[in-house]
Design a protein around this motif. Structure first.
Motif, PDB file in Angstrom:
ATOM      1  N   MET A  57     -30.776 -42.681 -14.420  1.00  0.00           N
ATOM      2  CA  MET A  57     -31.841 -43.548 -14.013  1.00  0.00           C
ATOM      3  C   MET A  57     -31.230 -44.887 -13.641  1.00  0.00           C
ATOM      4  SD  MET A  57     -35.590 -43.807 -14.542  1.00  0.00           S
ATOM      5  CE  MET A  57     -35.603 -42.206 -15.190  1.00  0.00           C
ATOM      6  N   LEU A  58     -31.575 -45.373 -12.479  1.00  0.00           N
ATOM      7  CA  LEU A  58     -31.092 -46.649 -11.986  1.00  0.00           C
ATOM      8  C   LEU A  58     -32.227 -47.645 -11.932  1.00  0.00           C
ATOM      9  CD1 LEU A  58     -29.023 -45.398  -8.938  1.00  0.00           C
ATOM     10  CD2 LEU A  58     -28.126 -46.123 -11.133  1.00  0.00           C
ATOM     11  N   VAL A  59     -31.909 -48.907 -12.080  1.00  0.00           N
ATOM     12  CA  VAL A  59     -32.893 -49.979 -11.938  1.00  0.00           C
ATOM     13  C   VAL A  59     -32.536 -50.733 -10.667  1.00  0.00           C
ATOM     14  CG1 VAL A  59     -33.874 -52.041 -12.965  1.00  0.00           C
ATOM     15  CG2 VAL A  59     -33.155 -50.153 -14.436  1.00  0.00           C
ATOM     16  N   GLN A  60     -33.481 -50.782  -9.726  1.00  0.00           N
ATOM     17  CA  GLN A  60     -33.251 -51.476  -8.472  1.00  0.00           C
ATOM     18  C   GLN A  60     -34.299 -52.559  -8.296  1.00  0.00           C
ATOM     19  OE1 GLN A  60     -33.394 -48.417  -5.489  1.00  0.00           O
ATOM     20  NE2 GLN A  60     -31.222 -47.956  -5.735  1.00  0.00           N
ATOM     21  N   PRO A  61     -33.874 -53.758  -7.833  1.00  0.00           N
ATOM     22  CA  PRO A  61     -34.852 -54.813  -7.580  1.00  0.00           C
ATOM     23  C   PRO A  61     -35.687 -54.488  -6.347  1.00  0.00           C
ATOM     24  CG  PRO A  61     -32.629 -55.545  -7.021  1.00  0.00           C
ATOM     25  CD  PRO A  61     -32.512 -54.175  -7.611  1.00  0.00           C
ATOM     26  N   VAL A  62     -36.980 -54.715  -6.449  1.00  0.00           N
ATOM     27  CA  VAL A  62     -37.912 -54.564  -5.334  1.00  0.00           C
ATOM     28  C   VAL A  62     -38.721 -55.849  -5.300  1.00  0.00           C
ATOM     29  CG1 VAL A  62     -39.820 -53.241  -4.367  1.00  0.00           C
ATOM     30  CG2 VAL A  62     -38.028 -52.061  -5.658  1.00  0.00           C
ATOM     31  N   GLY A  63     -38.308 -56.749  -4.424  1.00  0.00           N
ATOM     32  CA  GLY A  63     -38.960 -58.062  -4.403  1.00  0.00           C
ATOM     33  C   GLY A  63     -38.697 -58.762  -5.722  1.00  0.00           C
ATOM     34  N   THR A  64     -39.746 -59.124  -6.429  1.00  0.00           N
ATOM     35  CA  THR A  64     -39.605 -59.778  -7.728  1.00  0.00           C
ATOM     36  C   THR A  64     -39.733 -58.798  -8.883  1.00  0.00           C
ATOM     37  OG1 THR A  64     -41.964 -60.286  -7.728  1.00  0.00           O
ATOM     38  CG2 THR A  64     -40.469 -61.974  -6.836  1.00  0.00           C
ATOM     39  N   ARG A  65     -39.937 -57.507  -8.563  1.00  0.00           N
ATOM     40  CA  ARG A  65     -40.073 -56.484  -9.607  1.00  0.00           C
ATOM     41  C   ARG A  65     -38.814 -55.622  -9.664  1.00  0.00           C
ATOM     42  NH1 ARG A  65     -44.677 -53.507  -6.694  1.00  0.00           N
ATOM     43  NH2 ARG A  65     -42.794 -52.375  -6.398  1.00  0.00           N
ATOM     44  N   LEU A  66     -38.705 -54.888 -10.744  1.00  0.00           N
ATOM     45  CA  LEU A  66     -37.647 -53.895 -10.876  1.00  0.00           C
ATOM     46  C   LEU A  66     -38.274 -52.515 -10.743  1.00  0.00           C
ATOM     47  CD1 LEU A  66     -35.496 -55.273 -13.826  1.00  0.00           C
ATOM     48  CD2 LEU A  66     -35.025 -55.386 -11.397  1.00  0.00           C
ATOM     49  N   GLN A  67     -37.578 -51.638 -10.085  1.00  0.00           N
ATOM     50  CA  GLN A  67     -38.072 -50.275  -9.898  1.00  0.00           C
ATOM     51  C   GLN A  67     -37.069 -49.305 -10.489  1.00  0.00           C
ATOM     52  OE1 GLN A  67     -38.501 -49.198  -5.793  1.00  0.00           O
ATOM     53  NE2 GLN A  67     -39.471 -47.257  -6.261  1.00  0.00           N
ATOM     54  N   ASN A  73     -31.125 -36.599  -9.629  1.00  0.00           N
ATOM     55  CA  ASN A  73     -30.662 -35.352 -10.221  1.00  0.00           C
ATOM     56  C   ASN A  73     -29.264 -35.084  -9.692  1.00  0.00           C
ATOM     57  OD1 ASN A  73     -30.005 -32.630 -10.641  1.00  0.00           O
ATOM     58  ND2 ASN A  73     -32.140 -32.035 -10.735  1.00  0.00           N
ATOM     59  N   THR A  74     -28.261 -35.294 -10.511  1.00  0.00           N
ATOM     60  CA  THR A  74     -26.884 -35.066 -10.077  1.00  0.00           C
ATOM     61  C   THR A  74     -26.482 -33.596 -10.200  1.00  0.00           C
ATOM     62  OG1 THR A  74     -26.032 -35.667 -12.261  1.00  0.00           O
ATOM     63  CG2 THR A  74     -26.177 -37.426 -10.609  1.00  0.00           C
ATOM     64  N   ASP A  75     -27.314 -32.785 -10.829  1.00  0.00           N
ATOM     65  CA  ASP A  75     -27.029 -31.352 -10.930  1.00  0.00           C
ATOM     66  C   ASP A  75     -26.963 -30.718  -9.541  1.00  0.00           C
ATOM     67  OD1 ASP A  75     -27.313 -31.794 -13.631  1.00  0.00           O
ATOM     68  OD2 ASP A  75     -28.962 -30.390 -13.921  1.00  0.00           O
ATOM     69  N   VAL A  76     -27.891 -31.086  -8.673  1.00  0.00           N
ATOM     70  CA  VAL A  76     -27.938 -30.499  -7.329  1.00  0.00           C
ATOM     71  C   VAL A  76     -26.646 -30.826  -6.587  1.00  0.00           C
ATOM     72  CG1 VAL A  76     -29.163 -30.447  -5.120  1.00  0.00           C
ATOM     73  CG2 VAL A  76     -30.459 -30.567  -7.270  1.00  0.00           C
ATOM     74  N   HIS A  77     -26.233 -32.086  -6.637  1.00  0.00           N
ATOM     75  CA  HIS A  77     -24.975 -32.482  -6.001  1.00  0.00           C
ATOM     76  C   HIS A  77     -23.814 -31.691  -6.596  1.00  0.00           C
ATOM     77  CE1 HIS A  77     -21.896 -35.019  -4.192  1.00  0.00           C
ATOM     78  NE2 HIS A  77     -21.298 -34.970  -5.370  1.00  0.00           N
ATOM     79  N   GLY A  78     -23.792 -31.537  -7.911  1.00  0.00           N
ATOM     80  CA  GLY A  78     -22.714 -30.807  -8.579  1.00  0.00           C
ATOM     81  C   GLY A  78     -22.627 -29.365  -8.126  1.00  0.00           C
ATOM     82  N   VAL A  79     -23.766 -28.712  -7.982  1.00  0.00           N
ATOM     83  CA  VAL A  79     -23.785 -27.313  -7.533  1.00  0.00           C
ATOM     84  C   VAL A  79     -23.309 -27.217  -6.088  1.00  0.00           C
ATOM     85  CG1 VAL A  79     -25.272 -25.320  -7.031  1.00  0.00           C
ATOM     86  CG2 VAL A  79     -25.574 -26.587  -9.165  1.00  0.00           C
ATOM     87  N   VAL A  80     -23.841 -28.074  -5.222  1.00  0.00           N
ATOM     88  CA  VAL A  80     -23.454 -28.040  -3.806  1.00  0.00           C
ATOM     89  C   VAL A  80     -21.950 -28.280  -3.656  1.00  0.00           C
ATOM     90  CG1 VAL A  80     -23.694 -29.238  -1.585  1.00  0.00           C
ATOM     91  CG2 VAL A  80     -25.732 -28.659  -2.917  1.00  0.00           C
ATOM     92  N   ALA A  81     -21.412 -29.285  -4.353  1.00  0.00           N
ATOM     93  CA  ALA A  81     -19.989 -29.613  -4.242  1.00  0.00           C
ATOM     94  C   ALA A  81     -19.108 -28.507  -4.819  1.00  0.00           C
ATOM     95  CB  ALA A  81     -19.702 -30.945  -4.930  1.00  0.00           C
ATOM     96  N   GLN A 137     -22.641 -39.354 -10.704  1.00  0.00           N
ATOM     97  CA  GLN A 137     -23.199 -40.364 -11.613  1.00  0.00           C
ATOM     98  C   GLN A 137     -22.434 -41.675 -11.505  1.00  0.00           C
ATOM     99  OE1 GLN A 137     -23.211 -38.474 -15.453  1.00  0.00           O
ATOM    100  NE2 GLN A 137     -24.685 -36.935 -14.799  1.00  0.00           N
ATOM    101  N   VAL A 138     -21.107 -41.592 -11.444  1.00  0.00           N
ATOM    102  CA  VAL A 138     -20.287 -42.794 -11.282  1.00  0.00           C
ATOM    103  C   VAL A 138     -20.660 -43.496  -9.979  1.00  0.00           C
ATOM    104  CG1 VAL A 138     -17.936 -43.636 -10.849  1.00  0.00           C
ATOM    105  CG2 VAL A 138     -18.362 -42.001 -12.699  1.00  0.00           C
ATOM    106  N   ARG A 139     -20.769 -42.750  -8.894  1.00  0.00           N
ATOM    107  CA  ARG A 139     -21.125 -43.343  -7.602  1.00  0.00           C
ATOM    108  C   ARG A 139     -22.493 -44.019  -7.646  1.00  0.00           C
ATOM    109  NH1 ARG A 139     -24.103 -42.962  -3.370  1.00  0.00           N
ATOM    110  NH2 ARG A 139     -25.177 -41.096  -4.062  1.00  0.00           N
ATOM    111  N   LEU A 140     -23.457 -43.352  -8.251  1.00  0.00           N
ATOM    112  CA  LEU A 140     -24.803 -43.920  -8.326  1.00  0.00           C
ATOM    113  C   LEU A 140     -24.854 -45.184  -9.179  1.00  0.00           C
ATOM    114  CD1 LEU A 140     -26.913 -40.659  -8.696  1.00  0.00           C
ATOM    115  CD2 LEU A 140     -26.917 -42.228  -6.743  1.00  0.00           C
ATOM    116  N   MET A 141     -24.067 -45.211 -10.245  1.00  0.00           N
ATOM    117  CA  MET A 141     -24.117 -46.361 -11.160  1.00  0.00           C
ATOM    118  C   MET A 141     -23.249 -47.528 -10.723  1.00  0.00           C
ATOM    119  SD  MET A 141     -24.344 -44.699 -14.920  1.00  0.00           S
ATOM    120  CE  MET A 141     -24.610 -42.960 -14.968  1.00  0.00           C
ATOM    121  N   THR A 142     -22.200 -47.244  -9.973  1.00  0.00           N
ATOM    122  CA  THR A 142     -21.269 -48.321  -9.610  1.00  0.00           C
ATOM    123  C   THR A 142     -21.251 -48.621  -8.125  1.00  0.00           C
ATOM    124  OG1 THR A 142     -19.362 -46.867  -9.241  1.00  0.00           O
ATOM    125  CG2 THR A 142     -19.736 -47.662 -11.510  1.00  0.00           C
ATOM    126  N   GLY A 143     -21.723 -47.696  -7.304  1.00  0.00           N
ATOM    127  CA  GLY A 143     -21.651 -47.861  -5.864  1.00  0.00           C
ATOM    128  C   GLY A 143     -20.283 -47.533  -5.301  1.00  0.00           C
TER     129      GLY A 143
END
Length: 186
Positions: free
Chosen positions: A1-11, A16-24, A165-171
């Protein structure tokens, strides 16, 4: 789960990294597109496997289940994904396995072993990903290799899930080679 700013709110954003894991992991085995695919199992990992096969182009996957009544969540998810699975019983699986390009087993090693006695030849380029981490080579995986297919152990799926997961959390791209070296000891 990531927290992303949306205007003045956080979203909160879930992924699901399982799908990526299976495809890769399937791509490592040589499958980057398919039309014939099989999922063995009906639980949460099977849902991710179904989504992964859909991403590869399998619109009518075969789903092998021991108990169809327990696959309700998978059936509902398939509808939302736009795939139309055909559910078959465990004893009917060998016929479908022989024609598959990509197979993902999501059942414990001993349940997959039940398919071994009836497993015949498979397509030469067919790939089985067994989403089991131990043993590294399952009885089904060994039989799949003996039948002429390519076997990918579940630890490869785990590696690619973690990398995503590393990519999603760190970019940043994960150091997959370094992670692969330490994975057997983890």
């Amino acid at each position: 789960m990531l927290v992303q700013p949306v205007g003045t709110r956080l979203q909160l954003v879930g992924a699901n990294t399982d799908v990526h894991g299976v495809v890769a992991a399937l791509a490592e085995g040589g499958v980057s597109a398919a039309t014939e695919g099989v999922v063995i199992g009906g639980g949460a990992t099977a849902t991710s496997a179904l989504a992964a096969l859909g991403r590869l182009g399998v619109t009518r996957p075969v789903v092998v289940v021991r108990n169809r009544a327990r696959a309700g969540g998978l059936m509902r998810a398939a509808t939302k994904m736009g795939v139309e699975p055909r559910f078959v019983a465990l004893e009917d699986a060998p016929h479908y396995l022989a024609d598959a390009e990509a197979v993902v087993s999501t059942v414990p090693a001993e349940a997959g072993a039940a398919l071994v006695p009836a497993l015949g030849p498979v397509r030469p380029q067919a790939v089985l990903l067994d989403a089991v981490y131990s043993p590294l080579v399952t009885p089904l995986g060994a039989a799949w290799r003996a039948a002429g297919g390519t076997f990918v152990p579940g630890t490869r799926m785990l590696l690619h899930q973690a990398g995503e997961q590393v990519r999603l959390m760190t970019g940043m791209a994960a150091p997959l080679d370094a992670m692969a070296k330490v994975l057997p000891d983890a």
